[in-house]
Design a protein around this motif. Structure first.
Motif, PDB file in Angstrom:
ATOM      1  N   ALA A 115      51.790  84.898  16.593  1.00 37.26           N
ATOM      2  CA  ALA A 115      50.867  84.771  17.729  1.00 37.26           C
ATOM      3  C   ALA A 115      49.627  85.643  17.540  1.00 37.26           C
ATOM      4  N   THR A 116      48.483  85.110  17.921  1.00 40.06           N
ATOM      5  CA  THR A 116      47.221  85.857  17.906  1.00 40.06           C
ATOM      6  C   THR A 116      46.467  85.546  19.194  1.00 40.06           C
ATOM      7  N   LEU A 117      45.784  86.535  19.720  1.00 38.89           N
ATOM      8  CA  LEU A 117      45.000  86.356  20.945  1.00 38.89           C
ATOM      9  C   LEU A 117      43.578  86.822  20.705  1.00 38.89           C
ATOM     10  N   ASP A 118      42.619  86.037  21.210  1.00 37.15           N
ATOM     11  CA  ASP A 118      41.227  86.449  21.162  1.00 37.15           C
ATOM     12  C   ASP A 118      40.585  86.115  22.504  1.00 37.15           C
ATOM     13  N   ALA A 119      39.278  86.267  22.601  1.00 35.65           N
ATOM     14  CA  ALA A 119      38.598  86.055  23.881  1.00 35.65           C
ATOM     15  C   ALA A 119      38.709  84.610  24.364  1.00 35.65           C
ATOM     16  N   ASP A 120      38.855  83.668  23.453  1.00 38.09           N
ATOM     17  CA  ASP A 120      39.021  82.248  23.788  1.00 38.09           C
ATOM     18  C   ASP A 120      37.972  81.801  24.811  1.00 38.09           C
ATOM     19  N   GLU A 121      36.700  82.014  24.484  1.00 37.65           N
ATOM     20  CA  GLU A 121      35.618  81.728  25.422  1.00 37.65           C
ATOM     21  C   GLU A 121      35.512  80.254  25.785  1.00 37.65           C
ATOM     22  N   ASP A 122      36.024  79.398  24.952  1.00 36.47           N
ATOM     23  CA  ASP A 122      35.976  77.956  25.246  1.00 36.47           C
ATOM     24  C   ASP A 122      37.195  77.487  26.030  1.00 36.47           C
ATOM     25  N   GLY A 123      38.145  78.393  26.243  1.00 36.45           N
ATOM     26  CA  GLY A 123      39.358  78.032  26.972  1.00 36.45           C
ATOM     27  C   GLY A 123      39.120  77.901  28.467  1.00 36.45           C
ATOM     28  N   GLU A 124      40.061  77.284  29.150  1.00 40.80           N
ATOM     29  CA  GLU A 124      39.948  77.080  30.595  1.00 40.80           C
ATOM     30  C   GLU A 124      40.279  78.374  31.337  1.00 40.80           C
ATOM     31  N   PRO A 125      39.391  78.834  32.227  1.00 41.80           N
ATOM     32  CA  PRO A 125      39.660  80.062  32.993  1.00 41.80           C
ATOM     33  C   PRO A 125      40.851  79.869  33.936  1.00 41.80           C
ATOM     34  N   VAL A 126      41.552  80.976  34.216  1.00 46.75           N
ATOM     35  CA  VAL A 126      42.663  80.955  35.167  1.00 46.75           C
ATOM     36  C   VAL A 126      42.383  81.954  36.281  1.00 46.75           C
ATOM     37  N   ASP A 127      43.206  81.923  37.305  1.00 51.55           N
ATOM     38  CA  ASP A 127      43.035  82.814  38.454  1.00 51.55           C
ATOM     39  C   ASP A 127      43.117  84.276  38.007  1.00 51.55           C
ATOM     40  N   GLN A 128      41.993  84.978  38.102  1.00 52.79           N
ATOM     41  CA  GLN A 128      41.943  86.361  37.642  1.00 52.79           C
ATOM     42  C   GLN A 128      42.852  87.264  38.467  1.00 52.79           C
ATOM     43  N   ARG A 129      42.899  87.042  39.781  1.00 51.26           N
ATOM     44  CA  ARG A 129      43.720  87.888  40.654  1.00 51.26           C
ATOM     45  C   ARG A 129      45.189  87.764  40.296  1.00 51.26           C
ATOM     46  N   GLU A 130      45.669  86.533  40.084  1.00 50.45           N
ATOM     47  CA  GLU A 130      47.070  86.330  39.723  1.00 50.45           C
ATOM     48  C   GLU A 130      47.367  86.950  38.358  1.00 50.45           C
ATOM     49  N   TYR A 131      46.454  86.761  37.413  1.00 52.58           N
ATOM     50  CA  TYR A 131      46.660  87.295  36.065  1.00 52.58           C
ATOM     51  C   TYR A 131      46.774  88.816  36.104  1.00 52.58           C
ATOM     52  N   ARG A 132      45.883  89.458  36.832  1.00 53.12           N
ATOM     53  CA  ARG A 132      45.924  90.918  36.935  1.00 53.12           C
ATOM     54  C   ARG A 132      47.187  91.393  37.643  1.00 53.12           C
ATOM     55  N   SER A 133      47.626  90.634  38.621  1.00 54.70           N
ATOM     56  CA  SER A 133      48.855  90.986  39.316  1.00 54.70           C
ATOM     57  C   SER A 133      50.057  90.911  38.381  1.00 54.70           C
ATOM     58  N   MET A 134      50.081  89.896  37.537  1.00 49.06           N
ATOM     59  CA  MET A 134      51.173  89.740  36.565  1.00 49.06           C
ATOM     60  C   MET A 134      51.159  90.887  35.562  1.00 49.06           C
ATOM     61  N   ILE A 135      49.968  91.226  35.070  1.00 50.77           N
ATOM     62  CA  ILE A 135      49.854  92.320  34.108  1.00 50.77           C
ATOM     63  C   ILE A 135      50.271  93.650  34.753  1.00 50.77           C
ATOM     64  N   GLY A 136      49.815  93.895  35.961  1.00 44.80           N
ATOM     65  CA  GLY A 136      50.167  95.143  36.646  1.00 44.80           C
ATOM     66  C   GLY A 136      51.671  95.277  36.846  1.00 44.80           C
ATOM     67  N   SER A 137      52.309  94.184  37.221  1.00 42.91           N
ATOM     68  CA  SER A 137      53.764  94.200  37.410  1.00 42.91           C
ATOM     69  C   SER A 137      54.483  94.476  36.102  1.00 42.91           C
ATOM     70  N   LEU A 138      54.009  93.876  35.030  1.00 44.15           N
ATOM     71  CA  LEU A 138      54.634  94.068  33.717  1.00 44.15           C
ATOM     72  C   LEU A 138      54.410  95.495  33.202  1.00 44.15           C
ATOM     73  N   LEU A 139      53.230  96.045  33.435  1.00 43.60           N
ATOM     74  CA  LEU A 139      52.953  97.408  32.981  1.00 43.60           C
ATOM     75  C   LEU A 139      53.903  98.405  33.635  1.00 43.60           C
ATOM     76  N   TYR A 140      54.230  98.193  34.894  1.00 42.78           N
ATOM     77  CA  TYR A 140      55.173  99.104  35.557  1.00 42.78           C
ATOM     78  C   TYR A 140      56.563  98.976  34.958  1.00 42.78           C
ATOM     79  N   LEU A 141      56.902  97.784  34.489  1.00 38.22           N
ATOM     80  CA  LEU A 141      58.220  97.560  33.891  1.00 38.22           C
ATOM     81  C   LEU A 141      58.351  98.251  32.537  1.00 38.22           C
ATOM     82  N   THR A 142      57.238  98.505  31.862  1.00 39.67           N
ATOM     83  CA  THR A 142      57.304  99.149  30.542  1.00 39.67           C
ATOM     84  C   THR A 142      57.838 100.570  30.628  1.00 39.67           C
ATOM     85  N   ALA A 143      58.009 101.106  31.829  1.00 40.15           N
ATOM     86  CA  ALA A 143      58.567 102.450  31.983  1.00 40.15           C
ATOM     87  C   ALA A 143      59.995 102.530  31.463  1.00 40.15           C
ATOM     88  N   THR A 144      60.711 101.393  31.455  1.00 37.73           N
ATOM     89  CA  THR A 144      62.071 101.368  30.919  1.00 37.73           C
ATOM     90  C   THR A 144      62.263 100.267  29.881  1.00 37.73           C
TER      91      THR A 144
END
Length: 349
Positions: A115-144
């Motif tokens: 797997a590789t990830l880049d900016a993917d500027e031509d890709g379809e945008p997604v809901d930024q609020r939901e994406y950030r919420s998912m990332i924030g939830s996952l970051l807290y889980l990395t504690a264990t």
């Protein structure tokens, strides 16, 4: 602070590097108090000392005690004779339900090995609020869950403008969590307090800025106590530089932990730091700055100072035994599962 009223004859001292840590030594007994905002976790080697502290706190401050630590700040704790298991099963299942991912098809790894990830500027945008919420939830889980540290941190780099490809990568992490929501960290009571660390780097993996990723982890005996997966702040010109910067970050964390252990009366000298780059080790042990190292930022050369002083013992480790590899890149299933086990990530007993 109010905790200093614990006794007119005894004085509670705060940690030398962690100002939320308080310690009280009474003869051969030790009381440890850790504070996070309005939550307090405390324990000690003497039941009487712990009970007295709890009584004093109820008198001086309006607090309620919950007995033996079982659940705090979203983390569950299971204490048995052989050690302590720290996990976030409830939090994980609640998170999966929150994002309607509780019935997804499980995956054996959080990210595909290619797997590789880049900016993917031509890709379809997604809901930024939901994406950030998912990332924030996952970051807290990395504690264990250090096993998802790299994948989550990689996906977190695209919060400013998330695309469909980024959301698919995040969903892959959720599918991995669905396969093993009960994994956590095991801390054996028989583990020694010998401090050592691993450092690794993957050269220029960031497809946006071509910056390298540092992966580090620190152990007390067989117990994982700290870990990190972080994009380096500057572009490394060659692999040796990337490995050297990662080793310097690991050295910094090892020193911080050693200072904390000193508060507990444990002295750490000649701390092993294991790196799989012989060239980076040579740079750290060479007192002369030559043309291939002069451009490395001065702030990273404190690693060389600590190697010269003998505080840190920088040694080579074969790549297949480099535990920090899991924090620098996606891995195949067999390697991922093996390194995950070596980190002490397992199911509850």
């Amino acid at each position: 602070w109010e905790v200093e009223r614990f006794s007119v004859e005894q004085r509670v001292c705060d940690g030398s590097v962690d100002r939320t840590l308080f310690l009280l030594k009474h003869g051969n007994d030790l009381l440890i108090v850790q504070i996070y905002v309005d939550d307090i976790v405390f324990g000690g080697s003497s039941h009487n000392l712990v009970a007295k502290f709890a009584d004093e706190m109820r008198i001086e401050v309006s607090v309620s005690t919950r007995g033996e630590l079982q659940y705090c700040l979203g983390r569950q704790n299971k204490q048995v004779k052989d050690g302590t298991f720290v996990y976030q099963t409830k939090y994980t299942k609640d998170m999966l339900r929150k994002f309607q991912m509780q019935d997804v098809k499980p995956m054996s790894t959080p990210m595909g090995s290619t797997a590789t990830l880049d900016a993917d500027e031509d890709g379809e945008p997604v809901d930024q609020r939901e994406y950030r919420s998912m990332i924030g939830s996952l970051l807290y889980l990395t504690a264990t869950r250090p096993d998802i540290q790299f994948s989550v941190c990689l996906c977190a780099r695209f919060q400013a403008s998330p695309r469909t490809s980024h959301r698919q990568a995040v969903k892959r992490i959720f599918r991995y969590l669905q396969s093993a929501p009960g994994l956590g960290l095991w801390y054996s009571s028989s583990s020694t307090l010998s401090l050592h660390g691993f450092s690794d780097a993957d050269f220029a993996v960031c497809r946006v800025e071509r910056k390298s990723t540092s992966g580090t982890c620190q152990f007390l005996g067989s117990s994982l106590v700290s870990w990190s997966s972080r994009k380096q702040s500057s572009v490394a010109q060659f692999t040796t530089e990337a490995e050297y910067v990662a080793a310097a970050r690991c050295c910094s964390q090892l020193l911080w932990i050693s200072y904390t252990l000193r508060d507990f009366g444990e002295e750490c000298t000649q701390i092993p730091l294991l790196c799989d780059s012989t060239s980076a080790i040579s740079v750290a042990k060479n007192p002369v700055l030559h043309s291939r190292t002069k451009h490395i930022e001065v702030r990273y050369h404190f690693l060389r100072d600590n190697v010269e002083k003998g505080t840190i013992v920088l040694s080579h480790v074969p790549t297949q035994d480099q535990l920090a590899d899991i924090f620098t890149k996606p891995l195949d299933q067999a390697t991922f599962v093996r390194l995950r086990g070596e980190l002490g990530v397992c199911c509850p007993f």
